[in-house]
Motif scaffolding. Structure first.
Motif, PDB file in Angstrom:
ATOM      1  N   SER A  80       0.877  -1.163   0.000  1.00 17.22           N
ATOM      2  CA  SER A  80       0.000   0.000   0.000  1.00 17.22           C
ATOM      3  C   SER A  80       0.919   1.219   0.000  1.00 17.22           C
ATOM      4  O   SER A  80       2.134   1.064   0.110  1.00 17.22           O
ATOM      5  N   PRO A  81       0.384   2.423  -0.113  1.00 14.48           N
ATOM      6  CA  PRO A  81       1.266   3.590  -0.162  1.00 14.48           C
ATOM      7  C   PRO A  81       2.194   3.722   1.056  1.00 14.48           C
ATOM      8  O   PRO A  81       3.300   4.219   0.943  1.00 14.48           O
ATOM      9  N   ASP A 177      -4.392   0.787  -2.998  1.00 19.04           N
ATOM     10  CA  ASP A 177      -4.235   2.242  -2.902  1.00 19.04           C
ATOM     11  C   ASP A 177      -5.624   2.858  -2.942  1.00 19.04           C
ATOM     12  O   ASP A 177      -6.189   3.093  -4.008  1.00 19.04           O
ATOM     13  N   TYR A 180      -6.503   5.991  -4.965  1.00 16.59           N
ATOM     14  CA  TYR A 180      -6.680   5.852  -6.409  1.00 16.59           C
ATOM     15  C   TYR A 180      -7.951   5.045  -6.727  1.00 16.59           C
ATOM     16  O   TYR A 180      -8.738   5.423  -7.562  1.00 16.59           O
TER      17      TYR A 180
END
Length: 195
Positions: A80-81, A177, A180
């Motif tokens: 993930s980010p 994410d 997004y």
């Protein structure tokens, strides 16, 4: 007993094979000119979740339906980010869908004795007057919705791409994410069979 199966995808073909093992030769109707999705793709069958069988290919083999996956998955990387994690073990399989020789649909069709009736747009309601049972396995929710045994709780979209490069065929990467894609994810896997 007369049985009609609408759809020659994995579900319809597995149903036909199971019926053949019990001495019933169904009539299989497929609207396309051959089995398999028109666009080839690789599916990730994870054993991380019970649904209800942890190893779906093992379960099918106990029913006499033996399928060959492209690869076993021994490592899944989740990103993930802000975080990254990995899981190792016997995690599942990569399987091909489509019209290639390794595709699930093609493997199933090769095992059948029953001939598939291609290029036929079968209507389950019309078939029900000529058959004792009609199995609808065409991949759509139309028949289930018409018979009020289906409820849409969400809509989903699938987008795919081919990425060229060197990848570990026993590994899959999953990307989350939510900035997004609010409720989505992406996965990257190698569809080539391990040498």
């Amino acid at each position: 007993m007369r049985v009609a199966i609408v759809g020659a995808g994995p579900s319809g073909l597995a149903c036909a094979l199971t019926l053949e093992k019990r001495g019933i030769c169904p009539d299989i109707f497929e609207r396309s000119s051959r089995t398999g999705l028109h666009v080839p793709m690789v599916y990730l069958m994870l054993e991380l979740f019970q649904r209800p069988y942890r190893d779906q290919l093992l379960y099918l083999s106990k029913l006499g339906i033996n399928l060959r996956p492209l690869n076993k998955i021994s490592r899944v990387i989740m990103r993930s980010p802000r975080r990254s994690a990995e899981v190792r073990g016997n995690l599942g399989f990569l399987v091909e869908r489509g019209q290639g020789e390794k595709a699930l649909e093609v493997q199933l069709a090769e095992k059948l004795h029953t001939k598939i009736k291609f290029n036929v747009e079968a209507n389950y309601r019309e078939l029900s007057s000529d058959y004792d049972f009609v199995v609808v396995a065409d991949g759509s929710s139309r028949a289930a919705a018409e018979n009020k045994v289906w409820e849409t709780t969400m809509d989903a979209w699938v987008k795919g791409a081919v990425v060229l490069g060197e990848f570990n065929p026993e590994e899959a990467a999953i990307f989350f994410d939510t900035s997004y894609a609010r409720h989505g994810y992406a996965f990257l896997s190698n569809g080539a069979r391990k040498a």
